[in-house]
Design an enzyme around this catalytic site. Structure first.
Site, PDB file in Angstrom:
ATOM      1  N   HIS A 270       0.811  -1.332  -0.150  1.00 44.49           N
ATOM      2  CA  HIS A 270       0.102   0.034  -0.012  1.00 44.49           C
ATOM      3  C   HIS A 270       0.817   1.288  -0.010  1.00 44.49           C
ATOM      4  O   HIS A 270       0.242   2.103  -0.027  1.00 44.49           O
ATOM      5  CB  HIS A 270      -0.972  -0.113   1.295  1.00 44.49           C
ATOM      6  CG  HIS A 270      -0.024  -0.055   2.505  1.00 44.49           C
ATOM      7  ND1 HIS A 270       0.769  -1.163   2.982  1.00 44.49           N
ATOM      8  CD2 HIS A 270      -0.101   0.639   3.634  1.00 44.49           C
ATOM      9  CE1 HIS A 270       1.065  -0.978   4.092  1.00 44.49           C
ATOM     10  NE2 HIS A 270       0.683   0.261   4.623  1.00 44.49           N
ATOM     11  N   CYS A 271       2.237   1.138   0.053  1.00 37.62           N
ATOM     12  CA  CYS A 271       3.066   2.397   0.211  1.00 37.62           C
ATOM     13  C   CYS A 271       4.095   2.591  -0.709  1.00 37.62           C
ATOM     14  O   CYS A 271       4.089   3.257  -1.471  1.00 37.62           O
ATOM     15  CB  CYS A 271       3.641   2.244   1.534  1.00 37.62           C
ATOM     16  SG  CYS A 271       2.405   2.778   3.185  1.00 37.62           S
ATOM     17  N   ILE A 272       4.996   1.352  -0.773  1.00 39.81           N
ATOM     18  CA  ILE A 272       6.125   1.764  -1.629  1.00 39.81           C
ATOM     19  C   ILE A 272       5.993   1.818  -3.117  1.00 39.81           C
ATOM     20  O   ILE A 272       6.669   2.828  -3.648  1.00 39.81           O
ATOM     21  CB  ILE A 272       7.130   0.533  -1.327  1.00 39.81           C
ATOM     22  CG1 ILE A 272       7.482   0.441   0.101  1.00 39.81           C
ATOM     23  CG2 ILE A 272       8.433   0.792  -1.952  1.00 39.81           C
ATOM     24  CD1 ILE A 272       8.250  -0.580   0.459  1.00 39.81           C
TER      25      ILE A 272
END
Length: 435
Positions: A270-272
């Site tokens: 969900h971030c990188i």
């Protein structure tokens, strides 16, 4: 207002509203409830709300008994956002994805804030935890809060405190991962620090919401850039006939100055894969081209194509075409031992394989049925049960996510071809292609 809210928080008499009950919101609400706060969970997904109110969990690594326990402590979930006025604290844990043009999509944050604004009142704290670009809290949330006649830092309090959840991590939990917090004003920061200090072992203050927003981006851009570097090194090492995983293991023995990062079939989670684009987009407003970050993004985005090339080459060696070949993808979660499918590179691999004419199937012990995903093809598939006969029936096996529950020896012994994107197979074998 300040003194009264601080007293309610410190005595744990305040009601905490968690808005967004996914991989970030659910662990957070559990933590607040378990230390004695009354918690209300808000979500637009009625299925999630109904599951929680029935004491069930929809996230694999969060057991149902934890949900059942907090229900006995008064936790309830609802789709009724008009109840936001009951909460003394509102914490936004909603998605911040990219749109189809790879630009920041703040629609969830903005729509959620707009939904809450009519119910805001004096004596509340509003905290945004969703990853976003510097300036979001000041430029998007603050004007909306002020539009209802409330003065930030006096009537209501606004902070940004980025989530740092790592699904399935057995070493670090919501409680033990240090929390960053930045406030719009000093009084806002004081309230935010008091709140998170009740449930997190260490809360780290920063000077502003913008500093907090950039902190979260730096953490994940750091990983994205280093993974891009090691993915590029993998390609170079492969051309030279060197096993990059052997090299990383050797380099990691240095006790200083080196941190091991590992290559793979692309970036997931969900971030990188997303956060770098939030900064590169915002940086253009200031006339800055983030070339280093964007180059790493290009390298990482190209990794699924690199894996496809390896599959094509491996099939060619046995005089088979990818068009019409049966390919089994092992692991479709974005990382090992979880059921989290967000931005999984395995899905991109499946799409590309299908577009090239392959007959695609998957096996994942954590994902029984292929879900519907934003901006991705839907595959009407269920996880294939792994047996010697099943494995032998496929022309090629692509190891995309190295779950511990796979029987790697059995897979190796019965597969015609294995394209290993995770370096799981250390020893050379005729049927293993390292990618």
């Amino acid at each position: 207002m300040l003194a009264a809210l601080l007293e309610k928080i410190r005595s744990r008499d305040s009601i905490v509203g968690i808005v967004g009950l996914g991989y970030v919101g659910l662990p957070l609400l559990l933590r607040f409830s378990e230390v004695g706060f009354r918690v209300i969970g808000f979500d637009i997904d009625k299925l999630k709300v109904d599951a929680l109110n029935a004491g069930h969990s929809y996230i694999e690594h969060i057991p149902a008994d934890r949900i059942a326990q907090v229900r006995t402590r008064g936790f309830e979930a609802t789709t009724d956002f008009s109840r936001a006025g009951e909460a003394d604290v509102l914490i936004l844990c909603v998605p911040t994805p990219l749109n189809k043009y790879r630009e920041p999509d703040l629609s969830f944050v903005i729509q959620t804030t707009d939904t809450l604004v009519p119910y805001l009142r004096k004596g509340q704290l509003l905290s945004l935890e969703s990853t976003t670009y510097p300036g979001t809290t000041d430029e998007e949330l603050a004007p909306r809060v002020q539009s209802c006649g409330l003065t930030i830092g006096q009537d209501v309090f606004l902070v940004y405190s980025p989530e740092r959840e790592d699904p399935g991590n057995a070493t670090f939990s919501t409680q033990t991962i240090p929390k960053i917090c930045g406030g719009v004003t000093k009084h806002c920061l004081d309230v935010g620090m008091a709140l998170y200090g009740q449930v997190i072992d260490r809360v780290v203050p920063v000077s502003s919401t913008r500093a907090a927003e950039l902190t979260k981006l730096l953490e994940n851009i750091h990983r994205a850039v280093n993974i891009g570097l090691v993915n590029e090194m993998k390609i170079v090492a492969d051309k030279m006939g060197i096993d990059i995983h052997e090299v990383i293991r050797a380099a990691a023995t240095k006790p200083f100055g080196f941190v091991p990062y590992y290559p793979g079939p692309g970036l997931g989670g969900h971030c990188i894969p997303i956060d770098p684009f939030y900064l590169t987009w915002k940086a253009r407003e200031y006339g800055v081209n983030t070339r280093f970050i964007e180059l790493a993004g290009e390298v990482n985005a190209a990794m699924p194509d690199y894996v496809i090339t390896k599959v094509v080459t491996a099939l060619n060696k046995v005089r088979k075409s990818l068009n019409g070949a049966s390919v089994l993808v092992l692991g479709i979660a974005y990382k090992k031992n979880v059921d989290d499918m967000r931005e999984s590179p395995a899905v991109v691999l499946m799409e590309k394989l299908q577009d090239l004419g392959a007959k695609v199937a998957y096996s994942d012990p954590h994902v029984a049925v292929f879900p519907r995903l934003r901006h991705h093809t839907y595959f009407d598939l269920s996880s294939v049960s792994l047996t010697p006969d099943t494995i032998a029936s496929f022309d090629c096996i692509v190891l995309a996510t190295d779950h511990d529950r796979f029987d790697y020896a059995m897979i190796r012994d019965h597969a015609s071809i294995i394209v290993d994107t995770r370096g799981k197979y250390l020893d050379a074998a005729d049927n293993i292609v390292k990618s």
